[in-house]
Design an enzyme around this catalytic site. Structure first.
Site, mmCIF file in Angstrom:
data_model
loop_
_atom_site.group_PDB
_atom_site.id
_atom_site.type_symbol
_atom_site.label_atom_id
_atom_site.label_comp_id
_atom_site.label_asym_id
_atom_site.label_seq_id
_atom_site.Cartn_x
_atom_site.Cartn_y
_atom_site.Cartn_z
ATOM 1 N N ARG A 152 0.850 -1.183 0.000
ATOM 2 C CA ARG A 152 0.000 0.000 0.000
ATOM 3 C C ARG A 152 0.885 1.232 0.000
ATOM 4 O O ARG A 152 1.713 1.402 0.901
ATOM 5 C CB ARG A 152 -0.896 0.014 1.248
ATOM 6 C CG ARG A 152 -1.957 1.091 1.215
ATOM 7 C CD ARG A 152 -2.686 1.238 2.524
ATOM 8 N NE ARG A 152 -1.969 2.105 3.442
ATOM 9 C CZ ARG A 152 -2.503 2.685 4.523
ATOM 10 N NH1 ARG A 152 -3.780 2.462 4.826
ATOM 11 N NH2 ARG A 152 -1.792 3.446 5.320
ATOM 12 N N TYR A 164 -2.775 11.608 6.262
ATOM 13 C CA TYR A 164 -3.086 10.236 6.665
ATOM 14 C C TYR A 164 -2.075 9.241 6.073
ATOM 15 O O TYR A 164 -1.782 9.280 4.884
ATOM 16 C CB TYR A 164 -4.506 9.822 6.214
ATOM 17 C CG TYR A 164 -4.663 8.339 6.348
ATOM 18 C CD1 TYR A 164 -4.826 7.775 7.602
ATOM 19 C CD2 TYR A 164 -4.495 7.497 5.255
ATOM 20 C CE1 TYR A 164 -4.856 6.408 7.769
ATOM 21 C CE2 TYR A 164 -4.535 6.128 5.402
ATOM 22 C CZ TYR A 164 -4.710 5.595 6.667
ATOM 23 O OH TYR A 164 -4.718 4.234 6.827
ATOM 24 N N ASP A 216 -4.949 3.851 -0.232
ATOM 25 C CA ASP A 216 -6.081 4.110 0.674
ATOM 26 C C ASP A 216 -6.436 5.594 0.634
ATOM 27 O O ASP A 216 -5.615 6.439 0.982
ATOM 28 C CB ASP A 216 -5.682 3.691 2.101
ATOM 29 C CG ASP A 216 -6.870 3.622 3.051
ATOM 30 O OD1 ASP A 216 -7.952 4.113 2.690
ATOM 31 O OD2 ASP A 216 -6.698 3.066 4.160
ATOM 32 N N HIS A 218 -9.059 6.811 2.311
ATOM 33 C CA HIS A 218 -9.521 7.090 3.678
ATOM 34 C C HIS A 218 -10.723 8.023 3.724
ATOM 35 O O HIS A 218 -10.742 9.010 4.474
ATOM 36 C CB HIS A 218 -8.355 7.645 4.521
ATOM 37 C CG HIS A 218 -8.248 6.965 5.853
ATOM 38 N ND1 HIS A 218 -8.542 7.594 7.027
ATOM 39 C CD2 HIS A 218 -7.900 5.712 6.181
ATOM 40 C CE1 HIS A 218 -8.387 6.764 8.026
ATOM 41 N NE2 HIS A 218 -7.991 5.610 7.550
ATOM 42 N N GLU A 242 -8.903 2.097 -2.012
ATOM 43 C CA GLU A 242 -9.681 1.813 -0.796
ATOM 44 C C GLU A 242 -10.423 3.041 -0.282
ATOM 45 O O GLU A 242 -9.877 4.147 -0.284
ATOM 46 C CB GLU A 242 -8.689 1.317 0.267
ATOM 47 C CG GLU A 242 -9.333 1.011 1.605
ATOM 48 C CD GLU A 242 -8.304 0.625 2.657
ATOM 49 O OE1 GLU A 242 -7.168 0.253 2.283
ATOM 50 O OE2 GLU A 242 -8.635 0.717 3.843
ATOM 51 N N GLU A 268 -13.701 -1.297 6.224
ATOM 52 C CA GLU A 268 -13.002 -1.509 7.494
ATOM 53 C C GLU A 268 -13.783 -0.965 8.684
ATOM 54 O O GLU A 268 -13.562 -1.402 9.802
ATOM 55 C CB GLU A 268 -11.588 -0.911 7.440
ATOM 56 C CG GLU A 268 -11.536 0.594 7.382
ATOM 57 C CD GLU A 268 -10.114 1.138 7.207
ATOM 58 O OE1 GLU A 268 -9.320 0.531 6.475
ATOM 59 O OE2 GLU A 268 -9.819 2.179 7.816
ATOM 60 N N ARG A 289 -13.726 -5.180 3.214
ATOM 61 C CA ARG A 289 -12.594 -5.002 4.133
ATOM 62 C C ARG A 289 -12.942 -5.271 5.599
ATOM 63 O O ARG A 289 -12.179 -4.904 6.494
ATOM 64 C CB ARG A 289 -12.094 -3.557 4.023
ATOM 65 C CG ARG A 289 -11.605 -3.173 2.658
ATOM 66 C CD ARG A 289 -10.108 -3.273 2.525
ATOM 67 N NE ARG A 289 -9.408 -2.445 3.466
ATOM 68 C CZ ARG A 289 -8.388 -2.875 4.234
ATOM 69 N NH1 ARG A 289 -7.978 -4.116 4.158
ATOM 70 N NH2 ARG A 289 -7.786 -2.055 5.058
ATOM 71 N N GLU A 345 -4.342 -7.479 5.114
ATOM 72 C CA GLU A 345 -3.463 -6.352 5.472
ATOM 73 C C GLU A 345 -2.624 -6.740 6.690
ATOM 74 O O GLU A 345 -3.123 -7.339 7.635
ATOM 75 C CB GLU A 345 -4.317 -5.116 5.815
ATOM 76 C CG GLU A 345 -3.484 -3.881 6.139
ATOM 77 C CD GLU A 345 -4.340 -2.662 6.486
ATOM 78 O OE1 GLU A 345 -5.527 -2.842 6.839
ATOM 79 O OE2 GLU A 345 -3.819 -1.543 6.404
ATOM 80 N N TRP A 408 -12.185 11.786 8.243
ATOM 81 C CA TRP A 408 -10.819 11.361 8.503
ATOM 82 C C TRP A 408 -10.594 9.951 8.037
ATOM 83 O O TRP A 408 -11.133 9.129 7.730
ATOM 84 C CB TRP A 408 -10.459 11.398 9.986
ATOM 85 C CG TRP A 408 -9.020 11.092 10.122
ATOM 86 C CD1 TRP A 408 -8.003 11.915 9.815
ATOM 87 C CD2 TRP A 408 -8.420 9.856 10.507
ATOM 88 N NE1 TRP A 408 -6.803 11.293 10.000
ATOM 89 C CE2 TRP A 408 -7.032 10.015 10.412
ATOM 90 C CE3 TRP A 408 -8.933 8.611 10.908
ATOM 91 C CZ2 TRP A 408 -6.124 9.005 10.711
ATOM 92 C CZ3 TRP A 408 -8.061 7.606 11.217
ATOM 93 C CH2 TRP A 408 -6.663 7.801 11.116
HETATM 94 O O1 EZ4 Z 1 -7.032 4.250 9.705
HETATM 95 O O2 EZ4 Z 1 -6.664 1.340 11.671
HETATM 96 O O3 EZ4 Z 1 -6.412 0.516 5.954
HETATM 97 N N1 EZ4 Z 1 -6.082 0.872 7.027
HETATM 98 C C1 EZ4 Z 1 -6.499 1.970 7.666
HETATM 99 C C2 EZ4 Z 1 -6.045 2.152 9.100
HETATM 100 C C3 EZ4 Z 1 -7.078 2.880 9.945
HETATM 101 C C4 EZ4 Z 1 -6.845 2.682 11.414
HETATM 102 C C5 EZ4 Z 1 -8.013 3.186 12.242
HETATM 103 O O4 EZ4 Z 1 -7.955 2.678 13.527
HETATM 104 O O5 EZ4 Z 1 -7.207 2.753 7.095
HETATM 105 O O6 EZ4 Z 1 -4.809 2.805 9.151
HETATM 106 CO CO CO Z 2 -8.038 1.787 5.323
#
Ligand code: EZ4
Ligand code: CO
Length: 408
Positions: A152, A164, A216, A218, A242, A268, A289, A345, A408
């Protein structure tokens, strides 16, 4: 093994912080078996610890630990309010501990009880990040040297101080800082959208066609922005993109899907099969996920996998540093025995975490294996764990340049 039913005699919750916080459930039976579960909910750890101690533990004493599904149903239907991350993480921890006990009772690793191995080992991906592109490429090379076949890739964004998934120099990335209140980041989506496709193209040019590259987002984009990004990175041949949008409103993924063929991974933060249902049955995603901790344990993750299999959606479970080695083990037992499991992961842990959680699972050549120990194959060093009490830690929050909150 005696024919008489065993009973649960003790339920304990350990909160330990060997570098980061973990909430661990310990279930003990009259026959002296111990089962372990992971109940870590990043940034809200003590809520799950209280839920388990105050509301679940008293209900488990005297129950038959062999009745895993009945206990799951009892805790899920019995709570009336249903779902939610705190409830589902608590149920997940109980489920893991009971599967661990069933494995120890039968002398089998859990994957054997789930139908046995359908593959020899579980493909895994880890993280590589660098603020600038050259640092990112070095980081990718470093994880390739460790044998990883899937990576990743995350980078900094011009005009930002914090982003992030990335640290500027310094030690490895850890999303939850040990802080009394969340760190505030400033986030400019347009700047990210201008920058990210070039970074990912540079990564692909550097590694060649074989390495699986993931990214990702996010939850930071609108549907229109997600569609644009998907198109802009199509030539990069990502393994997946992602969390392009926040997934509370799942209808918006139809728009993204209509405009790009980039493989999408989401889930996730989902806690039950019901949050996955329309994304799977409308084939709006390629990878689900959901994490074994936060989505109700092995029993429920298997239900999600079974639904996903019908629609050719594959499992790619969450496995950052906040998913403890107990949950990682559980995810690997599912991975080894589930046909539509694609990739796990694995962010890795600080050395101390491996000492507190002694595990039979292992990493080799880009793959993980749960090992052959009975149960989940993880034992917790309680004396060592007790030396590292809980420390307040929070995930950051993000604001736009005008000061308003964003995702976030
Ligand atoms: O932000 O686990 O794909 N992984 C992620 C992680 C999450 C954290 C949140 O607790 O997006 O880094
Ligand atoms: Co993620």
């Amino acid at each position: 093994m005696s024919g008489a039913a065993d009973t649960i005699t003790a339920v304990d919750v350990l909160v330990t912080s060997p570098g980061r916080n973990f909430v661990t459930l310990k279930i003990t039976t009259a026959e002296g078996l111990v089962g372990w579960g992971d109940a870590t909910l990043n940034g809200r750890e003590l809520a799950v610890a209280s839920y388990l101690r105050d509301h679940v533990a008293p209900l488990l004493i005297g129950r038959d630990p062999a009745r895993i599904e009945d206990t799951w149903q009892y805790l899920y239907r019995g709570v009336y309010w249903r779902r939610g991350p705190v409830t589902m993480t608590a149920i997940g921890a109980v489920d893991l501990a009971l599967w661990d006990i069933k494995g120890k009772t039968t002398g089998q690793p859990v994957y054997q009880l789930l139908g046995g191995a359908v593959r020899d080992r579980v493909l895994t991906y880890t993280h590589a990040s660098g603020w600038e592109v050259p640092e990112l490429l070095d980081a990718i090379d470093a994880v390739r040297e460790r044998g990883f076949l899937a990576v990743r890739a995350q980078s900094g964004v011009p005009g930002h101080d914090l982003v992030y998934g990335v640290t500027r120099g310094g030690p490895g990335y850890e999303p939850a800082g040990r802080v009394a209140a969340p760190v505030e980041e400033v986030w400019d989506t347009e700047s990210y959208l201008r920058h990210a496709p070039g970074v990912l193209a540079a990564a692909r040019a550097h590694v060649g066609p074989e390495l699986r590259l993931l990214h990702d987002v996010h939850h930071r984009l609108t549907p229109g922005q997600a569609a644009r990004l998907g198109r802009a990175v199509e030539d990069v041949d990502l393994f997946w993109l992602e969390d392009v949008t926040p997934a509370e409103n799942q209808e918006v993924l139809r728009h993204v899907r209509h405009h790009t063929t980039v493989p999408l991974a989401i889930g996730e933060v989902f806690n039950t099969v019901w949050e996955c249902q329309s994304l799977i049955t409308e084939q709006l995603i390629d990878y689900i996920r959901t994490c074994v901790t936060h989505a109700g344990g092995i029993s429920h993750l298997r239900r999600i996998a079974a639904l996903a299999d019908i629609w050719q959606v594959k499992l790619g479970p969450h496995g950052p540093s906040d998913v403890s080695p107990v949950a990682l083990a559980a995810s690997l037992h599912v991975g080894l025995s589930t046909p539509n499991f694609a990739i796990q992961e694995y962010m890795g842990y600080e050395p101390l975490v491996h000492e507190v959680f002694r595990h039979a699972w292992s990493y080799e050549d880009g793959h993980l294996h749960p090992g052959e120990a009975p149960g989940l194959g993880v034992e917790v060093d309680e004396e060592l764990a007790a030396r590292f009490p809980y420390e307040a830690a929070y995930l950051p929050v993000a604001r736009r340049r005008d000061g308003s909150m964003t995702d976030w």
